[in-house]
Design a protein around this motif. Structure first.
Motif, PDB file in Angstrom:
ATOM      1  N   ALA B   4       0.919  -1.161   0.049  1.00  0.00           N
ATOM      2  CA  ALA B   4      -0.110  -0.029  -0.006  1.00  0.00           C
ATOM      3  C   ALA B   4       0.818   1.280  -0.183  1.00  0.00           C
ATOM      4  N   LYS B   5       1.965   1.089   0.603  1.00  0.00           N
ATOM      5  CA  LYS B   5       2.785   2.298   0.812  1.00  0.00           C
ATOM      6  C   LYS B   5       3.626   2.588  -0.582  1.00  0.00           C
ATOM      7  N   GLU B   6       3.921   1.381  -0.885  1.00  0.00           N
ATOM      8  CA  GLU B   6       4.641   1.641  -2.259  1.00  0.00           C
ATOM      9  C   GLU B   6       3.806   2.381  -3.471  1.00  0.00           C
ATOM     10  N   LYS B   7       2.556   1.893  -3.259  1.00  0.00           N
ATOM     11  CA  LYS B   7       1.749   2.170  -4.209  1.00  0.00           C
ATOM     12  C   LYS B   7       1.199   3.769  -3.998  1.00  0.00           C
ATOM     13  N   LYS B   8       1.391   4.220  -2.628  1.00  0.00           N
ATOM     14  CA  LYS B   8       1.018   5.884  -2.491  1.00  0.00           C
ATOM     15  C   LYS B   8       2.455   6.466  -2.969  1.00  0.00           C
ATOM     16  N   ILE B   9       3.464   6.140  -2.711  1.00  0.00           N
ATOM     17  CA  ILE B   9       4.693   6.544  -3.233  1.00  0.00           C
ATOM     18  C   ILE B   9       4.571   6.947  -4.697  1.00  0.00           C
ATOM     19  N   ALA B  10       4.164   5.697  -5.459  1.00  0.00           N
ATOM     20  CA  ALA B  10       4.438   5.502  -6.963  1.00  0.00           C
ATOM     21  C   ALA B  10       3.223   6.508  -7.420  1.00  0.00           C
ATOM     22  N   ARG B  11       2.183   6.480  -6.658  1.00  0.00           N
ATOM     23  CA  ARG B  11       1.054   7.689  -6.949  1.00  0.00           C
ATOM     24  C   ARG B  11       1.555   9.167  -6.747  1.00  0.00           C
ATOM     25  N   THR B  12       2.153   9.487  -5.854  1.00  0.00           N
ATOM     26  CA  THR B  12       2.616  10.632  -5.467  1.00  0.00           C
ATOM     27  C   THR B  12       3.761  10.927  -6.340  1.00  0.00           C
ATOM     28  N   ILE B  13       4.677  10.272  -6.724  1.00  0.00           N
ATOM     29  CA  ILE B  13       5.581  10.543  -7.854  1.00  0.00           C
ATOM     30  C   ILE B  13       4.977  10.862  -9.258  1.00  0.00           C
ATOM     31  N   ARG B  14       3.892   9.983  -9.447  1.00  0.00           N
ATOM     32  CA  ARG B  14       3.022  10.108 -10.900  1.00  0.00           C
ATOM     33  C   ARG B  14       2.596  11.385 -10.871  1.00  0.00           C
ATOM     34  N   ARG B  15       1.888  11.953  -9.602  1.00  0.00           N
ATOM     35  CA  ARG B  15       1.209  13.218  -9.822  1.00  0.00           C
ATOM     36  C   ARG B  15       2.408  14.373  -9.520  1.00  0.00           C
ATOM     37  N   ASN B  16       3.502  14.145  -8.745  1.00  0.00           N
ATOM     38  CA  ASN B  16       4.373  15.205  -8.747  1.00  0.00           C
ATOM     39  C   ASN B  16       4.907  15.399 -10.349  1.00  0.00           C
ATOM     40  N   TRP B  17       5.097  14.241 -10.940  1.00  0.00           N
ATOM     41  CA  TRP B  17       5.712  14.373 -12.336  1.00  0.00           C
ATOM     42  C   TRP B  17       4.703  14.997 -13.378  1.00  0.00           C
ATOM     43  N   LYS B  18       3.483  14.594 -13.137  1.00  0.00           N
ATOM     44  CA  LYS B  18       2.268  15.447 -14.022  1.00  0.00           C
ATOM     45  C   LYS B  18       2.263  16.779 -13.500  1.00  0.00           C
ATOM     46  N   ASP B  19       2.275  17.077 -12.263  1.00  0.00           N
ATOM     47  CA  ASP B  19       2.204  18.550 -11.906  1.00  0.00           C
ATOM     48  C   ASP B  19       3.552  19.476 -12.418  1.00  0.00           C
ATOM     49  N   TRP B  20       4.714  18.801 -12.667  1.00  0.00           N
ATOM     50  CA  TRP B  20       5.781  19.442 -12.940  1.00  0.00           C
ATOM     51  C   TRP B  20       5.738  19.669 -14.565  1.00  0.00           C
ATOM     52  N   VAL B  21       5.127  18.538 -15.269  1.00  0.00           N
ATOM     53  CA  VAL B  21       4.973  18.778 -16.810  1.00  0.00           C
ATOM     54  C   VAL B  21       3.882  20.260 -16.838  1.00  0.00           C
ATOM     55  N   PHE B  22       2.729  19.947 -16.041  1.00  0.00           N
ATOM     56  CA  PHE B  22       1.851  21.133 -16.332  1.00  0.00           C
ATOM     57  C   PHE B  22       2.512  22.440 -15.873  1.00  0.00           C
ATOM     58  N   TYR B  23       3.301  22.232 -14.784  1.00  0.00           N
ATOM     59  CA  TYR B  23       4.174  23.767 -14.339  1.00  0.00           C
ATOM     60  C   TYR B  23       5.031  24.011 -15.637  1.00  0.00           C
ATOM     61  N   ALA B  24       5.799  23.108 -16.144  1.00  0.00           N
ATOM     62  CA  ALA B  24       6.879  23.681 -16.982  1.00  0.00           C
ATOM     63  C   ALA B  24       5.804  24.313 -18.433  1.00  0.00           C
ATOM     64  N   VAL B  25       4.904  23.576 -18.720  1.00  0.00           N
ATOM     65  CA  VAL B  25       4.310  24.164 -19.940  1.00  0.00           C
ATOM     66  C   VAL B  25       3.705  25.445 -19.946  1.00  0.00           C
ATOM     67  N   ILE B  26       2.827  25.837 -18.575  1.00  0.00           N
ATOM     68  CA  ILE B  26       2.406  26.975 -18.680  1.00  0.00           C
ATOM     69  C   ILE B  26       3.392  28.082 -18.026  1.00  0.00           C
ATOM     70  N   VAL B  27       4.527  27.829 -17.633  1.00  0.00           N
ATOM     71  CA  VAL B  27       5.420  28.888 -17.431  1.00  0.00           C
ATOM     72  C   VAL B  27       6.650  29.164 -18.567  1.00  0.00           C
ATOM     73  N   CYS B  28       6.712  27.982 -19.460  1.00  0.00           N
ATOM     74  CA  CYS B  28       7.856  28.053 -20.269  1.00  0.00           C
ATOM     75  C   CYS B  28       8.016  29.340 -21.196  1.00  0.00           C
ATOM     76  N   ILE B  29       6.924  29.669 -21.712  1.00  0.00           N
ATOM     77  CA  ILE B  29       7.032  31.006 -22.786  1.00  0.00           C
ATOM     78  C   ILE B  29       7.361  32.153 -22.091  1.00  0.00           C
ATOM     79  N   PRO B  30       6.772  32.530 -21.075  1.00  0.00           N
ATOM     80  CA  PRO B  30       7.259  33.726 -20.265  1.00  0.00           C
ATOM     81  C   PRO B  30       8.491  33.704 -19.634  1.00  0.00           C
ATOM     82  N   VAL B  31       9.090  32.579 -18.972  1.00  0.00           N
ATOM     83  CA  VAL B  31      10.254  32.368 -18.403  1.00  0.00           C
ATOM     84  C   VAL B  31      11.157  32.447 -19.549  1.00  0.00           C
TER      85      VAL B  31
END
Lengths: 305, 306
Positions: B4-31
């Protein structure tokens, strides 16, 4: 009877507190100032309809008769010749108006959405180090006065092949710096977290939340900020003057028109007619949205913009 | 580690990875834009100030401190610098003490919602939505056309060299109120109504209310505007370009006008750009500590709402 007496007392108290010498001086000052703004514009509008000999005889009175030809002359002579490759190109008022619309609207949308997107990213992911850095950058850029960067901007644009192009000037607008970043940031930070959690529970991803939840909620601010940027861009003639001499916008046309020694348009009524042609579209926009613009209350947390 | 803990960590990493992609996409041009048009531009400005430019070959080459030496030599010999220093200082003082004072008083009237405030606010806002080119034409033609006809003057204030600068300053005050009115009156709206009501019950008059309650409460906004005015000390061109293009009388020059004019006139060849960059760097070096110091002093020693 008692009610009437209370009302009378209230009115006399109100008058006593409102009709102070300080307030009366303020009111007179404001009215004089407002008149000093209105009278020249009304005079300018009336004069733009005068025949030039009529103006020479009678600089202050009403036009006699209303001479519409000034507008036709201004329209016909509202043109600029700009360098275009090895040769040159002449733009008419309509050509410049098209450039103005692309630059003003495109630039305003780019500016507003760049600000909004970065502000949203910084507000939502406030624990990211990059978010903290971006916020700091905005604050530092606001208080750090940099002088004479235009020379370097021109050189950089030249180096990138963006100098003298519409794409180049639009790229320059894709900045997130400025006070409107703070406006958006304050708004996004103030949004209840429950909304996001509910959307996430419903299976919405980051992009869905941004485009289907957050931006619709921020539409009022986005509209006002876009409108303010649009007006600023519409009136900006430096962009043609410095960065895109071959892409003349309407305000640059007016700049050339004002300085022109063409004998067909040197008279005061002609110059004023030219100014009114550029003034009217923005004035119409202002009349349509003045309430939103003035009472829009763009707030930045405690500080309102 | 439990599944269960492994799954939670995997989900967190996946979500973090998705968050980072989203973050990078919306700030890339202005940055990217910021890196090029702010960091790159300012860094290049500094580099260029140590270079010279050959118009014929189009090549920049290192020039040591020559541009800076030229600048300091010109400061000592060219009288134009004195004129610009005087005019820029007057322009700053007028903006700081006349425009701002009027703006604050007018904003107070709007904040109190006294008679006719809505109409007056719209009228005062109008110049800020109109192109300076339009207001300049109307103002210049009115001053040189209508006023002489009205008062029987021989010539207008702008065409008389003795009064031109005064009228240019007047114009800059005349058009300057719109945005500051909104900001100041909004800042005044943040003053708790209970405070002003209590003061009124204690017999506090309008001026005392303004001076003792309202002004201290908007002090931080006043500081922001002061810093902004000071920051444009070397950039303020008094709208001279809208009046005269590059042909203004040298008696009217400000630093901002001179810099803009030189940049504009040489844009096709980039001639003189390294020297202008050196001037810009010097001005920035002078201005930054002054702005920071004044901001700090104003925040430290200014009136406090309490």
């Amino acid at each position: 009877m008692k009610l009437l007496q209370v009302n009378k007392a209230h009115i006399s108290y109100r008058l006593k507190t409102v009709l102070t010498p300080f307030n009366i001086i303020l009111f007179i000052g404001l009215v004089l100032f407002a008149l000093s703004l209105l009278i020249p514009f009304i005079w300018g509008l009336l004069t733009s309809f005068k025949y030039r000999l009529d103006y020479a005889d009678n600089a202050l009175g009403f036009p006699n008769p209303f001479y519409w030809q000034n507008y036709a002359d201004a329209y016909n002579n509202f043109k600029v010749t700009v360098p275009f490759g090895a040769s040159s190109a002449t733009y008419t008022l309509l050509g410049m108006a098209v450039n103005s619309v692309i630059f003003s609207l495109g630039g305003a949308l780019i500016q507003a959405f760049c600000c909004a997107f970065v502000a949203y990213a910084v507000a939502k992911f406030s624990d990211y180090k990059l978010s903290k850095l971006l916020y700091l950058v905005v604050i530092v850029a606001m208080i750090l006065p940099i002088v004479g960067a235009q020379t370097s901007e021109i050189r950089i644009l030249n180096g990138l092949g963006l100098y003298n192009t519409m794409f180049g000037v639009l790229f320059m607008k894709a900045s997130f710096l400025g006070t409107y970043f703070l406006v958006f940031h304050a708004f996004f930070r103030g949004l209840p977290k429950d909304y996001f959690e509910a959307a996430q529970l419903d299976g919405a991803g980051n992009f869905s939340i941004l485009f289907r939840l957050v931006l619709p909620m921020a539409r009022n601010i986005i509209f006002i900020v876009t409108l303010l940027y649009f007006i600023g861009n519409w009136n900006d003639y430096n962009v043609t003057l410095l960065y895109a001499p071959s892409v003349p916008v309407l305000s640059y046309g007016l700049y050339e028109f004002n300085l022109s020694n063409n004998p067909d348009i040197t008279s005061t009524p002609h110059k004023l007619a030219g100014a009114m042609i550029v003034f009217i579209p923005v004035f119409v926009l202002f009349c349509a949205f003045s309430k939103k613009l003035i009472e829009g209350n763009l707030t930045m947390g405690g500080v309102k913009e | 580690m439990g599944k269960a803990k492994e799954k939670k960590i995997a989900r967190t990493i996946r979500r973090n990875w998705k968050d980072w992609v989203f973050y990078a996409v919306i700030v890339c041009i202005p940055v990217v834009q910021f890196c090029i048009m702010y960091l790159g531009v300012n860094f290049n400005s500094l580099i260029m100030s140590f270079q010279t430019y050959d118009v014929n070959t189009g090549v920049f080459s290192w020039n040591g401190f020559h541009n800076y030496i030229d600048f300091f030599e010109m400061l000592g010999t060219d009288r134009l610098w004195l004129t610009m220093l005087g005019n820029s200082t007057i322009a700053f003082l007028v903006a700081q003490f006349i425009t701002k004072t009027l703006a604050i008083f007018f904003s107070y009237y709007m904040f109190k919602k006294y008679f006719g405030y809505k109409v007056l606010r719209i009228i005062l806002f109008i110049p800020s939505i109109i192109s300076t080119l339009v207001t300049v034409v109307v103002f210049a033609r009115f001053v040189d056309g209508a006023l002489p006809a009205l008062f029987g003057m021989e010539r207008g204030g702008l065409s008389n060299p003795d009064t031109t600068f005064f009228y240019i300053l007047f114009y800059n005050v005349w058009i300057a109120f719109g945005p500051s009115l909104l900001v100041y009156s909004s800042a005044m709206n943040d003053v708790p109504p209970a405070v002003t009501e209590a003061a009124k019950l204690d017999g506090c008059g309008s001026f005392r209310e303004f001076w003792n309650i309202i002004f201290p409460n908007i002090w931080s906004t006043y500081v922001v505007f002061t810093v902004a005015t000071l920051a444009t000390y070397f950039g303020n061109n008094l709208n001279l370009y809208s009046f005269y293009g590059p042909n203004a009388d040298t008696k009217l020059y400000t630093f901002g006008y001179w810099l803009f004019r030189e940049t504009e006139l040489n844009k096709a060849t980039m001639d003189n750009y390294p020297f202008l960059s050196a001037v810009g760097v010097c001005f920035t070096m002078i201005l930054v500590p002054i702005v920071m110091l004044i901001r700090k002093c104003m925040l430290k020693f200014g009136p406090r709402p309490d």
